[in-house]
Design an enzyme around this catalytic site. Structure first.
Site, PDB file in Angstrom:
ATOM      1  N   GLU A   1      10.759  -9.621  -3.623  1.00 22.50           N
ATOM      2  CA  GLU A   1      11.269  -8.344  -3.099  1.00 22.50           C
ATOM      3  C   GLU A   1      12.724  -8.466  -2.664  1.00 22.50           C
ATOM      4  O   GLU A   1      13.523  -7.541  -2.841  1.00 22.50           O
ATOM      5  CB  GLU A   1      10.410  -7.886  -1.924  1.00 22.50           C
ATOM      6  CG  GLU A   1       9.009  -7.459  -2.350  1.00 22.50           C
ATOM      7  CD  GLU A   1       8.087  -7.173  -1.194  1.00 22.50           C
ATOM      8  OE1 GLU A   1       7.101  -6.447  -1.403  1.00 22.50           O
ATOM      9  OE2 GLU A   1       8.328  -7.668  -0.073  1.00 22.50           O
TER      10      GLU A   1
ATOM     11  N   SER B   1       0.816  -1.208   0.000  1.00 23.18           N
ATOM     12  CA  SER B   1       0.000   0.000   0.000  1.00 23.18           C
ATOM     13  C   SER B   1       0.854   1.266   0.000  1.00 23.18           C
ATOM     14  O   SER B   1       0.378   2.327  -0.423  1.00 23.18           O
ATOM     15  CB  SER B   1      -0.940  -0.007   1.213  1.00 23.18           C
ATOM     16  OG  SER B   1      -0.206  -0.163   2.409  1.00 23.18           O
TER      17      SER B   1
HETATM   18  C1  A5P Z   1       4.854  -7.172   0.512  1.00 21.01           C
HETATM   19  O1  A5P Z   1       5.038  -8.522   0.570  1.00 21.01           O
HETATM   20  C2  A5P Z   1       5.484  -6.546   1.699  1.00 21.01           C
HETATM   21  O2  A5P Z   1       6.813  -6.857   1.910  1.00 21.01           O
HETATM   22  C3  A5P Z   1       5.267  -5.061   1.766  1.00 21.01           C
HETATM   23  O3  A5P Z   1       6.329  -4.360   1.203  1.00 21.01           O
HETATM   24  C4  A5P Z   1       5.137  -4.693   3.171  1.00 21.01           C
HETATM   25  O4  A5P Z   1       4.200  -5.592   3.701  1.00 21.01           O
HETATM   26  C5  A5P Z   1       4.686  -3.267   3.355  1.00 21.01           C
HETATM   27  O5  A5P Z   1       3.400  -3.149   2.849  1.00 21.01           O
HETATM   28  P1  A5P Z   1       2.533  -1.855   3.087  1.00 21.01           P
HETATM   29  O6  A5P Z   1       3.216  -0.741   2.391  1.00 21.01           O
HETATM   30  O7  A5P Z   1       1.205  -2.208   2.484  1.00 21.01           O
HETATM   31  O8  A5P Z   1       2.445  -1.653   4.559  1.00 21.01           O
END
Ligand code: A5P
Length: 223
Positions: free
Chosen positions: A112, A40
């Site tokens: 990621e 998000s």
């Molecule tokens: C995705 O798998 C995650 O690593 C996100 O980068 C992490 O959860 C942060 O997400 P938000 O920006 O939605 O908090």
């Protein structure tokens, strides 16, 4: 901070995510190769980046980021022919002052992490709730379906998440453990056969952390 909308119509948390996303977009320069995270907060990075009108080549860490980025007019390429990025920008679930991260709340941590290690500069964008003195979250893990029961037994304290498989076919779960020594936990998880990737990111991966409090963004340079 509360969940009521601000004059902009955004919740306080979204105001911070937007501020962090906009600040992250400012670090990208014309001609760069860019790794795009998932979540998000990244959802606010993407329009800010598109609005800059730069000539950049992007790789996405998830189908949802890829679709959103393309819709905004960003050029997204498959992650096959690019072997390094100038910069990668991503959110986090938790970030400590030393730069330890928990990632994978959105189940995209395997991709990621590959994108983060490929980047010359890995930038974390976060709202103030993500900045913590020490890691506390369960650790997101991606597991091979092959031998799943065996992997779960060896890991212990691991709960399957009720979400679809990853785009690479992995099973997503959360490993509940003490994180007093995140390096030791990360090493144990990395050494577990059947575990594809875990959501502990070590400080040596992280170059910059942008933490928004309200509309103010603190820029922490770790390296
Ligand atoms: C995705 O798998 C995650 O690593 C996100 O980068 C992490 O959860 C942060 O997400 P938000 O920006 O939605 O908090």
């Amino acid at each position: 901070m509360n969940g009521d909308p601000t004059p902009s119509g955004l919740s306080d948390a979204d105001v911070e995510k937007q501020a962090a996303g906009v600040a992250g977009a400012q670090l990208v320069e014309d001609g760069m190769t860019v790794g795009l995270g998932t979540g998000s907060t990244v959802a606010y990075l993407l329009p800010a980046l598109a609005q800059r009108g730069l000539s950049i080549r992007c790789v996405a860490t998830s189908p949802r980021t890829e679709v959103a980025a393309r819709e905004l007019g960003l050029t997204v390429e498959p992650f096959g022919s690019i072997d390094r990025f100038d910069i990668a920008i991503d959110g986090a679930d938790e970030v400590t002052p030393e730069g330890w991260l928990i990632k994978g709340g959105g189940a995209a941590h395997t991709r990621e992490k590959i994108v983060a290690v490929t980047a010359d500069r890995f930038v974390v964008i976060a709202d103030s709730s993500k900045a913590v003195p020490a890691l506390t979250w369960p650790v997101p893990v991606e597991l091979l379906a092959y031998g799943l029961a065996s992997t779960l037994r060896r890991l212990g304290s691991t709960v399957l998440r009720d979400v679809p498989r990853s785009p690479d076919g992995g099973v997503i779960a959360d490993h509940h453990t003490d994180l007093d020594d995140p390096g030791r936990t990360a090493a144990l998880l990395s050494a577990t056969p059947g575990l594809v990737a875990h959501g502990i990111f070590a400080p040596d991966l992280v170059h910059d952390v942008l933490v928004a409090t309200g509309t103010e963004v603190e820029h922490r340079r770790l390296r």
